[in-house]
Write a protein that holds these residues in place. Structure first.
Motif, PDB file in Angstrom:
ATOM      1  N   UNK A   1     104.154  91.417  27.491  1.00 41.02           N
ATOM      2  CA  UNK A   1     103.714  90.010  27.136  1.00 41.02           C
ATOM      3  C   UNK A   1     102.941  89.672  26.831  1.00 41.02           C
ATOM      4  N   UNK A   2     102.862  88.820  26.259  1.00 44.56           N
ATOM      5  CA  UNK A   2     102.005  87.391  25.806  1.00 44.56           C
ATOM      6  C   UNK A   2     101.827  86.528  26.852  1.00 44.56           C
ATOM      7  N   UNK A   3     100.831  86.177  27.616  1.00 45.70           N
ATOM      8  CA  UNK A   3     101.196  84.540  28.848  1.00 45.70           C
ATOM      9  C   UNK A   3     101.060  83.560  28.125  1.00 45.70           C
ATOM     10  N   UNK A   4     101.509  82.263  28.568  1.00 42.43           N
ATOM     11  CA  UNK A   4     101.564  81.120  28.072  1.00 42.43           C
ATOM     12  C   UNK A   4      99.982  80.573  28.117  1.00 42.43           C
ATOM     13  N   UNK A   5      98.704  81.024  28.529  1.00 37.05           N
ATOM     14  CA  UNK A   5      97.636  81.018  27.708  1.00 37.05           C
ATOM     15  C   UNK A   5      96.995  81.636  26.381  1.00 37.05           C
ATOM     16  N   UNK A   6      97.470  82.979  26.055  1.00 42.77           N
ATOM     17  CA  UNK A   6      97.544  84.058  24.816  1.00 42.77           C
ATOM     18  C   UNK A   6      98.025  82.696  24.108  1.00 42.77           C
ATOM     19  N   UNK A   7      99.589  82.316  24.800  1.00 44.77           N
ATOM     20  CA  UNK A   7     100.305  81.911  23.630  1.00 44.77           C
ATOM     21  C   UNK A   7      99.732  80.575  22.828  1.00 44.77           C
ATOM     22  N   UNK A   8      99.482  79.490  24.226  1.00 42.46           N
ATOM     23  CA  UNK A   8      98.200  78.175  23.389  1.00 42.46           C
ATOM     24  C   UNK A   8      97.216  78.086  22.400  1.00 42.46           C
ATOM     25  N   UNK A   9      96.651  79.049  22.531  1.00 38.05           N
ATOM     26  CA  UNK A   9      95.453  80.096  21.606  1.00 38.05           C
ATOM     27  C   UNK A   9      95.931  80.711  20.531  1.00 38.05           C
ATOM     28  N   UNK A  10      96.825  81.537  20.705  1.00 43.70           N
ATOM     29  CA  UNK A  10      97.545  81.947  19.358  1.00 43.70           C
ATOM     30  C   UNK A  10      97.659  80.666  19.066  1.00 43.70           C
ATOM     31  N   UNK A  11      98.526  79.413  19.357  1.00 42.65           N
ATOM     32  CA  UNK A  11      99.253  78.041  18.870  1.00 42.65           C
ATOM     33  C   UNK A  11      97.898  77.235  17.972  1.00 42.65           C
ATOM     34  N   UNK A  12      97.170  77.595  18.817  1.00 45.90           N
ATOM     35  CA  UNK A  12      96.015  76.854  18.472  1.00 45.90           C
ATOM     36  C   UNK A  12      95.152  77.431  17.306  1.00 45.90           C
ATOM     37  N   UNK A  13      95.259  78.586  16.971  1.00 48.16           N
ATOM     38  CA  UNK A  13      94.327  79.156  15.997  1.00 48.16           C
ATOM     39  C   UNK A  13      92.936  79.405  16.364  1.00 48.16           C
ATOM     40  N   UNK A  14      92.301  79.408  17.325  1.00 54.86           N
ATOM     41  CA  UNK A  14      92.176  80.158  18.130  1.00 54.86           C
ATOM     42  C   UNK A  14      91.467  81.554  18.529  1.00 54.86           C
TER      43      UNK A  14
ATOM     44  N   UNK B   1      89.993  82.995  32.797  1.00 55.63           N
ATOM     45  CA  UNK B   1      91.439  84.122  33.635  1.00 55.63           C
ATOM     46  C   UNK B   1      92.776  84.177  32.100  1.00 55.63           C
ATOM     47  N   UNK B   2      93.305  84.619  31.681  1.00 56.24           N
ATOM     48  CA  UNK B   2      93.861  85.184  30.600  1.00 56.24           C
ATOM     49  C   UNK B   2      95.241  84.594  31.165  1.00 56.24           C
ATOM     50  N   UNK B   3      95.832  84.442  32.324  1.00 57.14           N
ATOM     51  CA  UNK B   3      97.103  83.513  33.094  1.00 57.14           C
ATOM     52  C   UNK B   3      97.553  84.577  33.771  1.00 57.14           C
ATOM     53  N   UNK B   4      96.879  86.554  33.812  1.00 57.66           N
ATOM     54  CA  UNK B   4      97.151  87.412  34.955  1.00 57.66           C
ATOM     55  C   UNK B   4      96.359  88.284  35.458  1.00 57.66           C
ATOM     56  N   UNK B   5      96.884  87.845  36.400  1.00 57.58           N
ATOM     57  CA  UNK B   5      96.062  88.733  37.452  1.00 57.58           C
ATOM     58  C   UNK B   5      95.281  90.220  36.723  1.00 57.58           C
TER      59      UNK B   5
END
Length: 156
Positions: free
Chosen positions: A2-15, A128-132
């Motif tokens: 599953x996507x982490x909150x870190x990935x979701x933040x980058x996706x939401x920002x279009x980065x 880090x992407x929000x997961x080990x």
């Protein structure tokens, strides 16, 4: 996965970013150095995320995995008298991530972020992407822009 909150933040920002997975070693002396070795990346581009307390207030520092944080420099950049590492259990509660998987992106509570200025000299860095076992490869300017971070000399 599953996507982490870190990935979701980058996706939401279009980065733009690139995901890199590696075998996380819980026994490693340094998570960042182990990640750099596993991915074949020079340690200066593999950034670690440290949570600290500056005059008792939470903050985040992002610096090369082969460097040590200068508490004195971090405190000065934050306008504080003193800084110290946040206890691991508090860092996990504050960020919503497990130690070894703390990302500067998508933390539960937004806190001031410091970025080692030398990191901005690279075309791409890893955080880090929000997961080990998960790293995000990004342009270093994303750290400053998306997180509203202060860049400065924070290594000892």
């Amino acid at each position: 996965m599953a996507a982490t909150r870190a990935i979701a933040a980058l996706e939401a920002a279009g980065v733009g970013y690139t995901l890199h997975r590696y075998d996380y070693d819980p026994a490693a002396d340094s998570v960042g150095l182990a990640a750099a070795a596993a991915l074949g990346i020079e340690p200066a581009r593999m950034l670690k995320t440290l949570m600290l307390l500056a005059d008792g207030k939470p903050a985040c520092a992002v610096l090369p995995s082969d460097a040590s944080l200068s508490m004195k420099r971090a405190a000065a950049l934050l306008g504080a008298k003193a800084a110290k590492m946040m206890p691991p259990a508090d860092a996990e509660r504050m960020t919503g991530y497990k130690v070894g998987g703390i990302s500067p992106f998508g933390q539960l509570k937004r806190v001031p972020v410091l970025v080692e200025a030398a990191a901005l000299g690279h075309a791409r860095v890893f955080v880090n992407g929000g997961q080990r076992g998960l790293q995000l490869e990004i342009a270093p300017a994303v750290l400053v822009d998306l997180l509203g971070a202060k860049a400065g000399e924070i290594v000892a």
